[in-house]
Design an enzyme around this catalytic site. Structure first.
Site, PDB file in Angstrom:
ATOM      1  N   GLY A  23       7.906  -3.713  -4.414  1.00 52.30           N
ATOM      2  CA  GLY A  23       6.750  -3.033  -4.400  1.00 52.30           C
ATOM      3  C   GLY A  23       7.475  -1.622  -4.495  1.00 52.30           C
ATOM      4  N   ALA A  24       8.676  -1.584  -5.263  1.00 52.08           N
ATOM      5  CA  ALA A  24       9.539  -0.949  -5.440  1.00 52.08           C
ATOM      6  C   ALA A  24       9.609   0.323  -6.165  1.00 52.08           C
ATOM      7  CB  ALA A  24      11.070  -1.464  -5.045  1.00 52.08           C
ATOM      8  N   ASN A  25       7.258  -0.051  -6.957  1.00 49.03           N
ATOM      9  CA  ASN A  25       8.033   1.344  -8.129  1.00 49.03           C
ATOM     10  C   ASN A  25       7.387   2.342  -7.531  1.00 49.03           C
ATOM     11  OD1 ASN A  25       5.427  -0.592  -7.278  1.00 49.03           O
ATOM     12  ND2 ASN A  25       4.535   0.917  -8.362  1.00 49.03           N
ATOM     13  N   GLY A  27       6.671   5.031  -3.911  1.00 50.00           N
ATOM     14  CA  GLY A  27       6.643   5.328  -1.670  1.00 50.00           C
ATOM     15  C   GLY A  27       7.822   4.490  -1.181  1.00 50.00           C
ATOM     16  N   GLY A  29       9.542   1.766  -0.917  1.00 53.84           N
ATOM     17  CA  GLY A  29       9.956   0.501  -1.168  1.00 53.84           C
ATOM     18  C   GLY A  29      10.705   1.779  -2.504  1.00 53.84           C
ATOM     19  N   SER A 139       2.899  -2.838  10.926  1.00 57.20           N
ATOM     20  CA  SER A 139       2.957  -1.881  10.379  1.00 57.20           C
ATOM     21  C   SER A 139       2.273  -1.174  12.698  1.00 57.20           C
ATOM     22  CB  SER A 139       1.581  -1.344  10.314  1.00 57.20           C
ATOM     23  OG  SER A 139       0.186  -0.705  10.742  1.00 57.20           O
ATOM     24  N   TYR A 165      -7.393  -5.465   7.294  1.00 60.01           N
ATOM     25  CA  TYR A 165      -5.169  -4.858   7.089  1.00 60.01           C
ATOM     26  C   TYR A 165      -4.666  -4.966   8.627  1.00 60.01           C
ATOM     27  CZ  TYR A 165      -1.544  -1.467   6.610  1.00 60.01           C
ATOM     28  OH  TYR A 165      -0.287  -1.008   6.402  1.00 60.01           O
TER      29      TYR A 165
END
Length: 293
Positions: A23-25, A27, A29, A139, A165
């Site tokens: 998820g480094a694209n 936020g 990440g 979280s 979640y």
């Protein structure tokens, strides 16, 4: 961990080390990938949205590589794992939050399927290739979760997006602790570490497809810390020599919502070794991934 305020400047020289950041694209990440690459690391941006990831990688430069990874599809997870020769640190960062009920390609509820089962499978498939540590992002909302071993995928219960979640984030934390117990039993030097960003302003809060998007956008402006600050606990867990396996790191202040990284506590449920072992077995059965220690 010392009482000094740990910052990105403390990451240290990462030259010669390889990191995978899911998820480094965008936020946290994206911030994590930028800081690691700036410290000399080779960073693999493992992302579902390759187009967005390519933009980030181009801005980072030669130290960044993009590879497609959709954690909601086990076939994609296997293909990605097969493309990796070796990695020092795996950062299980990607996630979805409070979505309406929907299913992954394999029929899992999307939040448990992406946040936990996808990362469980990824870690297992890469396990023999990991040289240093596994960092899994959880979280503070793990406190609102419970693991329902009989209905992990919300097939029989009335679906509640926030409880789902919370269950997925509790699963992330229990996976971290259980993995460390297994590493210890095997005499491995690999560490399994958990972290959470506190309340950080990222795009994650804009995809619940509900009124919460608008409410959380207000919270982002009034309460949240920056993504750069939110990334620090994960970066500490991934790079600090004194980050301990089987521990949880998060922000220091204001109910662990803001501030510099410190070791933080977690709920009694997160430390239930019996449930953790059963969740592990269930995760193996659901994903078909059993090649851990």
């Amino acid at each position: 961990m010392p009482e000094t305020q740990w910052t990105a400047a403390d990451v240290g020289d990462q030259t010669g080390r390889t990191f995978i950041v899911t998820g480094a694209n965008s936020g946290l990440g994206e911030v994590t990938a930028r800081i690691l690459a700036g410290a000399g690391a080779e960073v693999i941006l493992a992302c579902r949205n390759v187009e967005k990831a390519n933009v980030v990688a181009a801005e980072i430069g030669a130290n960044a590589t993009v590879r497609q990874l959709d954690l909601s599809d086990l076939a994609s997870v296997r293909a990605f794992a097969n493309s990796v020769d070796g990695v020092d640190v795996l950062i299980n960062n990607a996630g979805v939050m409070a979505l309406p009920l929907r299913r992954t390609a394999d029929g899992f509820e999307m939040q448990i399927g992406t946040n936990h089962l996808g990362h469980f499978a990824l870690t297992g498939l890469l396990f023999d290739k990991i040289r240093d540590r596994v960092v899994t992002m959880s979280s503070g909302l793990h406190a609102y979760g419970s693991i329902d071993l009989d209905d992990l995928n919300w097939e029989h219960r009335r679906y509640d997006r926030w409880r789902a979640y919370g269950q997925s984030k509790l699963a992330n934390l229990m996976f971290t602790y259980e993995l460390q117990r297994r590493l210890d039993a095997a005499g491995s030097t690999v560490r399994s570490v958990a972290a959470h960003p506190g309340y950080a302003a990222t795009g994650l809060q804009a995809h619940t497809e509900s009124v919460f998007d608008r409410l959380m956008s207000v919270g982002n402006r009034l309460i949240a810390q920056s993504a750069e600050m939110g990334a620090l606990p994960g970066l500490f867990a991934a790079t600090a020599p004194d980050a301990e396996g089987g521990r949880f790191y998060g922000p220091r202040g204001l109910g662990n919502l803001r501030g510099h990284p410190v070791k933080v506590g977690s709920t009694k449920k997160s430390k239930d070794e019996g449930v953790a072992a059963k969740l592990w077995t269930l995760s193996e059965r659901l994903t078909g991934v059993t090649n851990f220690t």
